[in-house]
Scaffold this motif. Sequence first.
Motif, PDB file in Angstrom:
ATOM      1  N   ASP A  54       0.842  -1.192   0.000  1.00  0.00           N
ATOM      2  CA  ASP A  54       0.000   0.000   0.000  1.00  0.00           C
ATOM      3  C   ASP A  54       0.874   1.236   0.000  1.00  0.00           C
ATOM      4  O   ASP A  54       2.037   1.204   0.428  1.00  0.00           O
ATOM      5  N   CYS A  55       0.297   2.349  -0.406  1.00  0.00           N
ATOM      6  CA  CYS A  55       1.039   3.602  -0.367  1.00  0.00           C
ATOM      7  C   CYS A  55       1.426   3.968   1.062  1.00  0.00           C
ATOM      8  O   CYS A  55       2.509   4.507   1.305  1.00  0.00           O
TER       9      CYS A  55
ATOM     10  N   CYS B 168       1.866   9.272  -3.766  1.00  0.00           N
ATOM     11  CA  CYS B 168       1.520   7.904  -4.134  1.00  0.00           C
ATOM     12  C   CYS B 168       0.013   7.721  -3.981  1.00  0.00           C
ATOM     13  O   CYS B 168      -0.562   8.144  -2.961  1.00  0.00           O
TER      14      CYS B 168
ATOM     15  N   ASP C 160      -3.051   4.767  -4.159  1.00  0.00           N
ATOM     16  CA  ASP C 160      -3.374   3.347  -4.247  1.00  0.00           C
ATOM     17  C   ASP C 160      -4.136   3.058  -5.537  1.00  0.00           C
ATOM     18  O   ASP C 160      -4.968   3.866  -6.010  1.00  0.00           O
TER      19      ASP C 160
ATOM     20  N   THR D 143       0.769  -1.316  -6.274  1.00  0.00           N
ATOM     21  CA  THR D 143      -0.127  -1.211  -5.120  1.00  0.00           C
ATOM     22  C   THR D 143      -1.092  -2.380  -5.098  1.00  0.00           C
ATOM     23  O   THR D 143      -1.463  -2.928  -6.147  1.00  0.00           O
TER      24      THR D 143
END
Length: 772
Positions: free
Chosen positions: A514-515, A530, A532, A587
């Motif tokens: 995940d970010c 970033c 997701d 992601t």
Amino acid sequence: MRLVLLGLRMSVGSGRGGLLRAGLMSSGAALGVLLVLACLAAVSVTRAQDERARDRSPVYAADDSGYSTDTDGGSRYTDRPVTAGATRLIEIDDAIGHLPLRRIAIGGATPATELPPGLARFPAPGEIVVSPALAELIRTDARARERFPQPIVGTIGRAGLIAPNELRAYVGVAADNPGLDEQRALEGFGGALRYGRGDEMTDPDVFTPGRYAAGAFTLFVLVPFGVFLATCARLSATTRDRRIASLRLLGVSTRQAAVVNVVETGVVAGAGALLGAVLFSVLAPLSTGWPIGRLQWFASDASVAPGGMALVVGVTVAFAVAVGVLAGRSARLDPLGVRRGAPASRPSPWRLLPLVGGLAGATAAGRGGALPTDARGWLMLGSVLVTGLGLALALPVLSYAVAGLVQRLPVTPVWLGLAAARVRHSPGVAPRLVASLTVAIYVAGLGSLGIALVASDQDLLGRAEQTSDVLLQVPNPTPTLMADLRATPGTTIVALPPVPLTVGGAEANGVLGDCAELLAMYRLAAGQSCVDGQVYWMEFSYGPGGREPDRAGDLRLADGTLLPTPAATLTATPRFNVGISAPVFVTRQVPAVAGFEPETLSFDVVAADRAAVERAARVVSARAPATYLGGDLGGYRGVDTNFMVLFLVCGLIVTFVLGVGSFAAAAVDRTIERRRDNATLIVVGTRPAVVAAGEAGSGALPLALGLVTASAATLVIAFGFAALLKVDAGFVVDRVAPVLWLAGAALLTGLVLTTVPAYVTQRVTAESLRRP
């Protein structure tokens, strides 16, 4: 025998002044012997701790390859297989605050399983056996109580503990606990020291730093003790030399005079050395639980063999006698010169060479960029040692020169001229008085710099400020434990498994996550973000881990699944001393990777602060006692930064105490010895205040000169270190600045110790005028 009796008479039958001198010398010998025996006892303590730690260290059965571990850490082959369902244990390190804690999870124990020292039985699943210190902590501290919710069914005996303050717990778990899966079967105890993750041979769990402490404390104690004892052995040197000279003029031979001198010094030093040995014998049995920082010990471990004690006493007496005999050589060979009070010869300027050479070497080590780094480091170390020696050697020359300048002043007060004349008459007497204090200030200055270096001072080492977050690791956690950790305030669970993929047909690696997980481990460049559900190219600030693939062509998983085209390139800087170098970040929200299961799982826990680390440790210990939480848990253990700081501070305190004690003894004795000369001046009409001021000035002049020289030498060495480390000199000066204040305090203390006795001992009596 008559000469021996004469020596005894001279040691204890010389009036109040002689008794005072004998008391000072005996006190110095007693203090030194006590400290030396304490250092030797440290060796005994660490030896006993080492033996108990080895006795409780586990021995594991052979693994599938047929190798097992010897008690000495080696390996041997055996055909004994690992039995399913056998007893297994794992040793796990934790910390409560800064207190180290070891948790030993054991499963599958049977009545036939060998017990470690100090245990009456192993705990069943859901039970614990703890050390007395941990039992008390569980009773009084919620942090310990939450770690161990199980009932306590026993206490570890002394045979299973290193020290009375050790925190140790045996925790019973089920035989099939997942945390024991990688552990080999337990064969017994008495193996090599280790941390207990399988057969990983890493740092020992015994407090072996005591070995280093014993050797290093010897340096801090023996050197200043040698100066202290040498000072005490030469108390009332002028008076004693005159007595020896009188005996020579009465017909006593040189050898016979030496015998008298040996007896006189040996009796006093021997009495003090025996007193120190007695004090140690009384205090050592009472020392259980006495803390030196975080260190404690059992009193029975702090022992010195009678032969060792006799050796220390004998060496102390022999050293004092040797100093006294060698220093009184001139009185035995030239008694007439001593009786006439002839001035001492001018100190040789060659005595300045060690000091000048040491400071020049330190400057060259700092500025000599052409030299290799290792050579500059060794040059700096040698310069530090030579400079310390040079301080004591240079003081007579500097004092003689400064006193001569004072005498040449156009207007010199009478008391100052008297002080300068006394310094030039005996240029080695006053510097001998202040040498120990001067060297103590120099050692304290370099010690404070060493503390800053050992403590990883960020400014001093030129390192960028690190994040306050703490990275921890949890190997193969259960889903329940992961859920509990996710719910722990201040923690972020990070799982960034590798993803095999291809870029334009070329094999490469990607990272799945995940970010939020990426941002917990890395900082992105300014303006980058970033989101997701996207795929990104990655660039890492510490450089790629191999050949970068051509960023042209499709991105596909190993099974051929097509991935979306990367939305952007993210430049990442690691927040911790770990990192990856995969060129692609995928992601989890990308539909193409839905249901993807990596071959290996790796979980990290990013704690926002120390409080979050503590909360995570409680959760792991209480929910999964056979699972370890790796990383910096905040405990002080082994030869770490805090131990070295503690050691240096204690060593400097001992050095400074011995330096001040040496100065105080010499100052008081010198005042008593000067009473006769001062009384002569008062009888001929000199005002007592002028005589007292001259007496104080003759001690204050070399003291101030010595402290200024020591402070200046410390600063030169510090600037050399700054250049060697390539850091701002201001940071280094800040670290040694407290020592400059300490030098000022030492100067004030010295002035009091020389001035007050000089003013209170001005009453003239017939005894004061009597020649010995």
